[in-house]
Write an enzyme that holds these catalytic residues in place. Sequence first.
Site, PDB file in Angstrom:
ATOM      1  N   HIS A 125     -12.669  -0.790 100.670  1.00 17.43           N
ATOM      2  CA  HIS A 125     -12.470  -0.112  99.388  1.00 17.43           C
ATOM      3  C   HIS A 125     -11.014  -0.257  98.945  1.00 17.43           C
ATOM      4  O   HIS A 125     -10.133  -0.573  99.756  1.00 17.43           O
ATOM      5  CB  HIS A 125     -12.887   1.370  99.439  1.00 17.43           C
ATOM      6  CG  HIS A 125     -11.942   2.265 100.192  1.00 17.43           C
ATOM      7  ND1 HIS A 125     -12.202   2.766 101.442  1.00 17.43           N
ATOM      8  CD2 HIS A 125     -10.716   2.741  99.868  1.00 17.43           C
ATOM      9  CE1 HIS A 125     -11.200   3.520 101.848  1.00 17.43           C
ATOM     10  NE2 HIS A 125     -10.282   3.524 100.912  1.00 17.43           N
ATOM     11  N   HIS A 156      -8.310  -0.776 102.031  1.00 23.03           N
ATOM     12  CA  HIS A 156      -8.840  -0.507 103.370  1.00 23.03           C
ATOM     13  C   HIS A 156      -9.586  -1.753 103.834  1.00 23.03           C
ATOM     14  O   HIS A 156     -10.576  -2.155 103.233  1.00 23.03           O
ATOM     15  CB  HIS A 156      -9.784   0.703 103.328  1.00 23.03           C
ATOM     16  CG  HIS A 156     -10.476   0.970 104.625  1.00 23.03           C
ATOM     17  ND1 HIS A 156     -11.550   1.832 104.722  1.00 23.03           N
ATOM     18  CD2 HIS A 156     -10.273   0.501 105.880  1.00 23.03           C
ATOM     19  CE1 HIS A 156     -11.970   1.870 105.969  1.00 23.03           C
ATOM     20  NE2 HIS A 156     -11.210   1.065 106.688  1.00 23.03           N
ATOM     21  N   HIS A 164     -18.316   8.921  98.488  1.00 19.99           N
ATOM     22  CA  HIS A 164     -17.720   8.156  99.591  1.00 19.99           C
ATOM     23  C   HIS A 164     -17.855   8.885 100.918  1.00 19.99           C
ATOM     24  O   HIS A 164     -17.403  10.025 101.073  1.00 19.99           O
ATOM     25  CB  HIS A 164     -16.238   7.900  99.303  1.00 19.99           C
ATOM     26  CG  HIS A 164     -15.543   7.107 100.367  1.00 19.99           C
ATOM     27  ND1 HIS A 164     -15.805   5.769 100.583  1.00 19.99           N
ATOM     28  CD2 HIS A 164     -14.612   7.457 101.285  1.00 19.99           C
ATOM     29  CE1 HIS A 164     -15.054   5.327 101.579  1.00 19.99           C
ATOM     30  NE2 HIS A 164     -14.325   6.335 102.022  1.00 19.99           N
ATOM     31  N   TYR A 210      -5.085  -0.203 106.824  1.00 22.29           N
ATOM     32  CA  TYR A 210      -4.783   0.187 105.451  1.00 22.29           C
ATOM     33  C   TYR A 210      -3.471  -0.472 105.033  1.00 22.29           C
ATOM     34  O   TYR A 210      -2.443  -0.293 105.706  1.00 22.29           O
ATOM     35  CB  TYR A 210      -4.643   1.709 105.333  1.00 22.29           C
ATOM     36  CG  TYR A 210      -5.949   2.466 105.315  1.00 22.29           C
ATOM     37  CD1 TYR A 210      -6.481   2.945 104.118  1.00 22.29           C
ATOM     38  CD2 TYR A 210      -6.653   2.706 106.479  1.00 22.29           C
ATOM     39  CE1 TYR A 210      -7.670   3.646 104.090  1.00 22.29           C
ATOM     40  CE2 TYR A 210      -7.850   3.405 106.471  1.00 22.29           C
ATOM     41  CZ  TYR A 210      -8.350   3.869 105.271  1.00 22.29           C
ATOM     42  OH  TYR A 210      -9.531   4.564 105.249  1.00 22.29           O
ATOM     43  N   HIS A 269     -18.319   7.389 105.405  1.00 22.99           N
ATOM     44  CA  HIS A 269     -18.234   6.192 106.236  1.00 22.99           C
ATOM     45  C   HIS A 269     -19.587   5.920 106.895  1.00 22.99           C
ATOM     46  O   HIS A 269     -20.633   6.269 106.344  1.00 22.99           O
ATOM     47  CB  HIS A 269     -17.107   6.347 107.245  1.00 22.99           C
ATOM     48  CG  HIS A 269     -15.738   6.220 106.642  1.00 22.99           C
ATOM     49  ND1 HIS A 269     -14.569   6.393 107.337  1.00 22.99           N
ATOM     50  CD2 HIS A 269     -15.353   5.924 105.374  1.00 22.99           C
ATOM     51  CE1 HIS A 269     -13.534   6.217 106.550  1.00 22.99           C
ATOM     52  NE2 HIS A 269     -13.979   5.935 105.343  1.00 22.99           N
TER      53      HIS A 269
END
Length: 638
Positions: free
Chosen positions: A231, A296, A377, A200, A379
Amino acid sequence: MCSLLPFFSLLLICATGSWAMDVTMPFMEYLDQEQLVCLKWGFDNPVDDITFQLAVNTTGWVGFGLSPNGDMKGSDIVIGGVGSSGSYFSDQYATGNSMPLEDAQQSYTLLSVRENEGQTVMTFKRPIKTCDDKDFQITPQPIKLIFAYGKTDEISYHGSRRGTKEVNLLNYMPKSIPTNSSYLSAMVDNIIVPSNTTYYHCKVMKFPKLNTKHHIYQIEPVIDHLDLVHHMLLYHCPPKVTEPYDKPCYMGDIGDSCFGVVASWGVGGGVYKLPENVGIPIGGENSDALYRLEIHYNNPERKEGIKDSSGLRLHYTAKLRQHDVGIMTTGVLPGRVKYDIPAKANQFLTYAMCNTSYFSKFFNPVPDLQVFAVLLHTHLAGRKVRVGHFRNERQIDFLGIDENYNFDLQQTVSLGSIKTIKEGDEIVVECTYNTTNRASVTKMGLATTDEMCLAFLFYYPAINITSCVSIPDARGVPMDAEKIPVDKITEYEMMLKKAPQYQAILNSNVSISPVYLILTFFFLCDLIKCFLKFKRQILAPTTRYILLFIGYIKCLYQLAYFFTTSDSGLVITGNNMNVTVNSSSMRELLLFLFLCIYFYPTIHCFLLYICSVLLPFCIYAKHLWSVNFYITIYLTDQ
């Protein structure tokens, strides 16, 4: 029995190579970022036929389909073009990543296909509702559209000439682009992406000064490396953040407290244009504010030495629109929280809630919130996301739903019809995960191999609330996710579902990470339990009563202070408690301590007691990584 109403033909007008707005056909989307594939469509009403017109910059075959998850498997596909012996067209379906099969029931009808100046334009129709089990049913929900094309009329593997985009066909909101507009750039500049699988990067920046209020009407991603950027989020910073920086995220810097979402983009998404009556406010009295761009990077192949300059362009206009847009984060409190997903689970559901009754702690009256778009959202383990809307303890609608969630296709989706949230309504975010291919527990966290469960709600009019998230109090759940047999996973899921939910509601004045605050709440709860247990063992009864009496007097003092303080920035609810915190003061953290006087035997009292000595220093130093380290130990040892 399936009956179809008569079809009312819609006129499709397209100048070759030009896709200007057509009043009889207002629905149009480019399906790719290079704008080589364009789709127009229209229908008379949602029970008749729907007509499509696909234009692709090729003179070879073209394909278009409706997909459950953005991939070929289970897709409903048409392929056509103009060959040496004339036009060809076929309704097909895909059983996997292979050549699709011809459908025995041809539900699609070719209206025309032509080639002109290197472009193929194919017009066709089908019933919105069909009786063919090989057809993908068109509903008022967003649908993942897929496309592919070839350079010749020999239908073969398309290679990179393919793509997908999620569009709401039946509830589409056409948008126009203002002329003579400008944009702000929120970009990183040639940063080196480390070879970590998850990284990040954060850039805190100040935009050029806009003396008067403007509206952002379009969010455009600029992606250097589509294979790495997962993202991007742009956050508004509180006033205490005054210095820009450009470095890794979540290292204890002051910019970690920027979490009011202004703009967002997820992998697979494209340009997002807001409806014509709303805009994201920027400039004016907030022109000196700083913003944090968070990117990210997902680098599973651990590539080295890659330089990246990705980011967002925020197109804005001085011509103000009717409403200011707000973006509210809902779902499971993001970060390293205790909501473990067992391994080998075919289906595991998590839940989070947002009770809007507490919004009045910030302002009164609370306006009706009109939700018009959502970004969902999770993963890699995520399979479904549903956002339920409840009123008076019964579900009245969905604010968002994706029954075939695709990690590689995350974009802001227009709901088409406006959903109204009234004060007192509840929002429940449900995520479904599949971990059958994992050998160990999946934890909530920031890494791509961790999990999240979030729904970003786009609404108007904007209010000063940035997040409404929650987590269950898993401390009372007697099962350990690490040791749960497969046949007990459902029982474990239900225990977490029934556990009390601790809810955090934050506004843009809060300047401490919500993860830190709510975990500190749990930390102090267990600390006082251990401390009281310790006192019970070594102190005489009279001494214990005196100490507890002093504690209650202090508690009354803190309550008096709380009710006379108006600058609160956080509401935490749970277990029939409702605590409002002004995060700039230690007094409310002491209030937590005395409100949590209940105790039970634990095995980690000594560790908590030692950590408590360091906790105040961590709070004032704002070393969030240190606090999270101690709390992670506490949660792990439980």
